[in-house]
Design an enzyme around this catalytic site. Structure first.
Site, PDB file in Angstrom:
ATOM      1  N   ALA A 130       0.846  -1.204   0.000  1.00 32.45           N
ATOM      2  CA  ALA A 130       0.000   0.000   0.000  1.00 32.45           C
ATOM      3  C   ALA A 130       0.877   1.248   0.000  1.00 32.45           C
ATOM      4  O   ALA A 130       2.043   1.220   0.411  1.00 32.45           O
ATOM      5  CB  ALA A 130      -0.913  -0.011   1.218  1.00 32.45           C
ATOM      6  N   MET A 131       0.310   2.364  -0.454  1.00 29.19           N
ATOM      7  CA  MET A 131       1.113   3.585  -0.621  1.00 29.19           C
ATOM      8  C   MET A 131       1.610   4.149   0.706  1.00 29.19           C
ATOM      9  O   MET A 131       2.547   4.945   0.731  1.00 29.19           O
ATOM     10  CB  MET A 131       0.303   4.636  -1.382  1.00 29.19           C
ATOM     11  CG  MET A 131      -0.999   5.028  -0.753  1.00 29.19           C
ATOM     12  SD  MET A 131      -1.909   6.149  -1.833  1.00 29.19           S
ATOM     13  CE  MET A 131      -3.529   6.129  -1.093  1.00 29.19           C
ATOM     14  N   ARG A 132       0.994   3.738   1.801  1.00 32.49           N
ATOM     15  CA  ARG A 132       1.478   4.235   3.097  1.00 32.49           C
ATOM     16  C   ARG A 132       2.780   3.546   3.509  1.00 32.49           C
ATOM     17  O   ARG A 132       3.452   3.989   4.434  1.00 32.49           O
ATOM     18  CB  ARG A 132       0.401   4.026   4.172  1.00 32.49           C
ATOM     19  CG  ARG A 132       0.018   2.581   4.423  1.00 32.49           C
ATOM     20  CD  ARG A 132      -1.075   2.483   5.477  1.00 32.49           C
ATOM     21  NE  ARG A 132      -1.514   1.094   5.670  1.00 32.49           N
ATOM     22  CZ  ARG A 132      -2.442   0.483   4.947  1.00 32.49           C
ATOM     23  NH1 ARG A 132      -3.024   1.148   3.956  1.00 32.49           N
ATOM     24  NH2 ARG A 132      -2.795  -0.763   5.200  1.00 32.49           N
ATOM     25  N   TYR A 133       3.118   2.427   2.838  1.00 30.44           N
ATOM     26  CA  TYR A 133       4.341   1.704   3.171  1.00 30.44           C
ATOM     27  C   TYR A 133       5.497   2.035   2.223  1.00 30.44           C
ATOM     28  O   TYR A 133       6.654   2.011   2.631  1.00 30.44           O
ATOM     29  CB  TYR A 133       4.105   0.194   3.142  1.00 30.44           C
ATOM     30  CG  TYR A 133       3.064  -0.277   4.119  1.00 30.44           C
ATOM     31  CD1 TYR A 133       3.228  -0.086   5.485  1.00 30.44           C
ATOM     32  CD2 TYR A 133       1.899  -0.911   3.681  1.00 30.44           C
ATOM     33  CE1 TYR A 133       2.271  -0.507   6.390  1.00 30.44           C
ATOM     34  CE2 TYR A 133       0.940  -1.338   4.582  1.00 30.44           C
ATOM     35  CZ  TYR A 133       1.126  -1.136   5.933  1.00 30.44           C
ATOM     36  OH  TYR A 133       0.181  -1.549   6.827  1.00 30.44           O
ATOM     37  N   THR A 134       5.194   2.277   0.967  1.00 23.35           N
ATOM     38  CA  THR A 134       6.263   2.477  -0.021  1.00 23.35           C
ATOM     39  C   THR A 134       6.737   3.927  -0.030  1.00 23.35           C
ATOM     40  O   THR A 134       6.014   4.842   0.351  1.00 23.35           O
ATOM     41  CB  THR A 134       5.793   2.093  -1.430  1.00 23.35           C
ATOM     42  OG1 THR A 134       4.673   2.902  -1.784  1.00 23.35           O
ATOM     43  CG2 THR A 134       5.401   0.632  -1.486  1.00 23.35           C
TER      44      THR A 134
END
Length: 760
Positions: free
Chosen positions: A124-128
């Site tokens: 998810a974009m919160r991790y990358t």
């Protein structure tokens, strides 16, 4: 009082529904085509991609900057430029970052951005985290140099570039895919160095043709080392029309008699190919493969191992089959549909794309150089004012100290413009030193040199072209790399029939009355001694070889095909035939056949019709079979008879009321399917009687053979000489057999040996 609607809404509601829907759909389709799905020839980007790159540059996420959370970028893109779904926006960003999806990635990702086996497995974009790649500089180096037309964003609070000033034809380098309304695009990626050489050749030779361009651009270049196997003539035709297909084939080598696949076609998954091969092995369609292993890891991102069953397996035939039946070979559509400089979508050929992009680039470079020239002229104008001020320093200081309106008074006192006067008033005290005057003169000299150089480039077409060529060469050196996808000449892959590589051995096929089938190795087995499930018994058996197809004929005249290697062993009770074939509920298998493809069979039905069919015409790959004999209701298919000699053989036809007709086989037609022609005449009254007369026996009678007709305990022997009494033309009524032999139980044909005796 009744509230009146605004006239515009009233008029709108009066539009005919057909006209309204037509306009609404047209507006929607134009929006999808121009603002969502198709790339522009200028920068080769769709709007969402363009906005992602620009938003990241505004966030300071250059290739040298620290990584930032992808959610930050997506938030800026949605909030400022692209008011759509965050998931779709992030997926578009992921595709720009995946090195296995894009030939030259625009985004440098940190974290889980998916893998070739499962591109959708990204975190998810919160991790990358992400930043722009070095290659993305080609879009942003000149964006603030007067090269872009700026348009308001969706809410009118910001400006965004209509197009990015790409220094290279990204439309070809990275390609694009998209589905619009009524049209689609599928542009394949190419090698940067090859495209750069073609551009430079086109700049030097405006009248060049496609053949010359194809000397530089050999074909697409994917982000994988798999081979492109499309013939060069087809690639050239594809570039000529803007449409076509490209085939890629996995790269492999043989290691200890094992097939090692090390590079897969673009977007091919090791896991999927593994499943495809494993399912064939499970279905017994790959008996020559003993095992398959996926040994891919960090050191070897792609390593798929296929282990043959023995050293006798033809590896070339095996790989051909795997290429034909799995994603080890893939085909890609090529459709160069894009939005041109004129703002209209169009399918363009390669020469048109390169020529039109060069027009776009020339216009962009002209804008950039004019912008620089204007900046230099403005600065020179300011410097001229500074020099006037330094030459009249005391008087300038006096005016500034005493005047209420120093700007106006400076303009009156000296030949200064408004801009020059404002610049003089903004000079700091420390800049009034003598050293500053020397710096101004030095800067003025340098700027005058730049101005002359820019005017020379803009004023001379040849110099202007050389400048563009120099830029292209410079970028090719910085961002270019070697071709990854080699172009090879390979023969077309063909799916083998398993007979090409399997061990050939004799087999006996056993079929029960309840439709259970099994296969036994060898011909020694006695089918009469085989055990069956309770309530079941033997229907028939067939002795053949493992490389021969087995044909099953049902009572409706349909043909089905199987190979013995797909059948269970005779050690078990077998399997229901319905698990292998889609037989109709009201149908059941009556006969089994096996022969060479060029052999012929006599087919007939008990209503007296028949024809000759080639064994090859029985073959079918469809589980639900194919129709061979057309049967009327309540009529039965007779036992198929193998033909020995099409020219010399005769047919013996015997009805249930003891009529025999012998005629030459060649009088029947050769058909692929159908009802056939009349074999023996049976009057309608006989067919409709309470005990209807039917054709009971249909036999092939070789040239020298005795015909034995059995009735109860008695038999009638008809030698070749006696057979003449019953010989006639096809379709005749036939002659009655002698009294006592008209109720025929069995018919035998026994060839006569050269010594005059009947064969046993």
């Amino acid at each position: 009082m009744k509230e009146t609607l605004p006239s515009a809404i009233e008029d709108y509601e009066k539009i005919p529904f057909q006209e309204f829907t037509q306009k609404a759909y047209l507006n929607y389709s134009m929006y999808v085509i121009l603002d969502r799905a198709l790339p522009h020839i200028g920068d080769g980007l769709k709007p969402v991609q363009r906005r992602i790159v620009y938003a990241m540059s505004q966030l300071g996420l250059a290739s040298t900057a620290k990584f930032k959370k992808s959610a930050r970028t997506v938030g800026d893109v949605l909030g400022k430029f692209h008011p759509h779904g965050d998931t779709a926006c992030y997926e578009a960003m992921v595709l720009l970052a995946q090195p296995f999806s894009l030939r030259y990635p625009l985004v440098d990702g940190q974290g889980n951005w998916g893998d070739p086996n499962d591109p959708k497995s990204f975190a998810a974009m919160r991790y990358t985290e992400s930043r722009l790649s070095k290659y993305a500089d080609i879009f942003l180096q000149e964006v603030d140099q007067g090269t872009s037309d700026w348009v308001p964003n969706f809410d009118g609070t910001l400006k965004e570039p209509r197009l990015l000033p790409a220094r290279l034809p990204n439309i070809l380098l990275n390609g694009s895919t998209g589905i619009a309304v009524g049209m689609a695009t599928s542009i394949l990626p190419h090698n940067l160095r090859e495209v750069s050489k073609a551009l430079i050749h086109l700049i030097d030779n405006e009248n060049t043709n496609l053949d010359q361009i194809c000397k530089f651009i050999k074909g697409p270049d994917f982000p994988t080392e798999a081979e492109i196997i499309t013939p060069f003539s087809e690639i050239k035709e594809m570039y000529r029309t803007g449409n076509g297909r490209i085939k890629m084939r996995a790269k492999f080598h043989v290691e200890d008699s094992e097939l090692i696949f090390t590079a897969l076609p673009h977007h091919a998954s090791t896991e999927k190919i593994y499943e495809q091969i494993a399912s064939q092995m499970e279905a017994k369609k790959l008996p020559m493969v003993s095992d398959i292993r996926d040994e891919s890891d960090h050191e070897d991102p792609t390593r798929l191992v296929v282990i043959p069953r023995s050293n006798r397996v033809d590896l070339n035939a095996l790989t051909d089959h795997l290429f034909a039946t799995t994603d080890l070979e893939k085909s890609y559509s090529f459709n160069m549909n894009m939005i041109g400089i004129n703002g209209r979508p169009q399918v363009k050929n390669l020469l048109e794309v390169l020529t039109e992009w060069l027009e776009y680039r020339a216009e962009t470079v002209r804008k950039k150089l004019n912008f620089r020239l204007e900046k230099i002229l403005d600065r020179l104008h300011i410097l001229e004012g500074f020099l006037i001020a330094f030459l009249n320093m005391d008087e300038v200081i006096k005016i500034i100290r005493k005047s209420d309106h120093p700007r106006k008074d400076l303009i009156k006192a000296f030949p200064l413009s408004e801009l020059q006067a404002i610049a003089i008033l903004e000079i700091r005290l420390r800049q009034l030193a003598r050293l500053e005057e020397i710096k101004i003169q030095s800067e003025q000299k340098d700027l005058n040199s730049q101005r002359k150089n820019l005017e020379k480039i803009l004023g001379n077409e040849k110099t202007f072209k050389e400048y563009i060529k120099e830029e292209i060469n410079s970028d090719a050196k910085e961002y270019g790399d070697k071709r990854r996808s080699p172009i090879k000449k390979r023969k077309e892959a063909e799916k083998f029939s398993v007979t090409d590589v399997m061990d050939i051995e004799p087999v006996t096929i056993i079929l029960s009355k309840n439709g259970w089938i099994r296969s036994a190795k060898g011909h020694e087995i006695n089918p009469e001694t085989v055990k069956f499930k309770s309530g079941d018994s033997l229907l028939g058996h067939l002795r053949t070889r493992s490389d021969k197809p087995i044909i099953f004929l049902d009572n409706t005249g349909r043909s089905y095909m199987l190979f013995s290697h797909t059948l269970p062993s005779a050690r078990s009770n077998g399997e229901p035939l319905t698990g292998h074939l889609s037989i109709q509920p009201n149908a059941h298998i009556k006969f089994m056949l096996s022969a060479e493809n060029n052999n012929h069979f006599l087919m007939g039905s008990d209503n007296g019709y028949g024809f000759i069919v080639k064994f090859d015409d029985f073959l079918t790959n469809y589980k639900n079979g194919k129709a061979i004999v057309t049967l009327k209701e309540n009529h039965e298919l007779l036992n198929p008879e193998a033909v020995i000699d099409l020219e010399k053989d005769s047919i013996a036809a015997i009805t249930s009321k003891g009529r025999l007709l012998i005629f030459k086989l060649r009088q029947l037609p050769n058909l692929k399917k159908g009802k056939g022609n009349k074999i023996i005449s049976i009057p309608k009254k006989e067919l409709k009687s309470t005990t209807p007369e039917i054709l009971s026996f249909l036999k092939i009678l070789p040239l020298n053979a005795n015909l034995f007709i059995y009735s109860g305990r008695h038999f009638l022997k008809l030698s070749p000489g006696n057979q003449k009494d019953y010989t006639g033309m096809r379709g005749h009524r036939g002659k009655k057999l002698p009294r006592g032999y008209q109720n025929v139980d069995r018919v035998e044909i026994i060839p006569i040996e050269p010594n005059g005796d009947s064969a046993d």
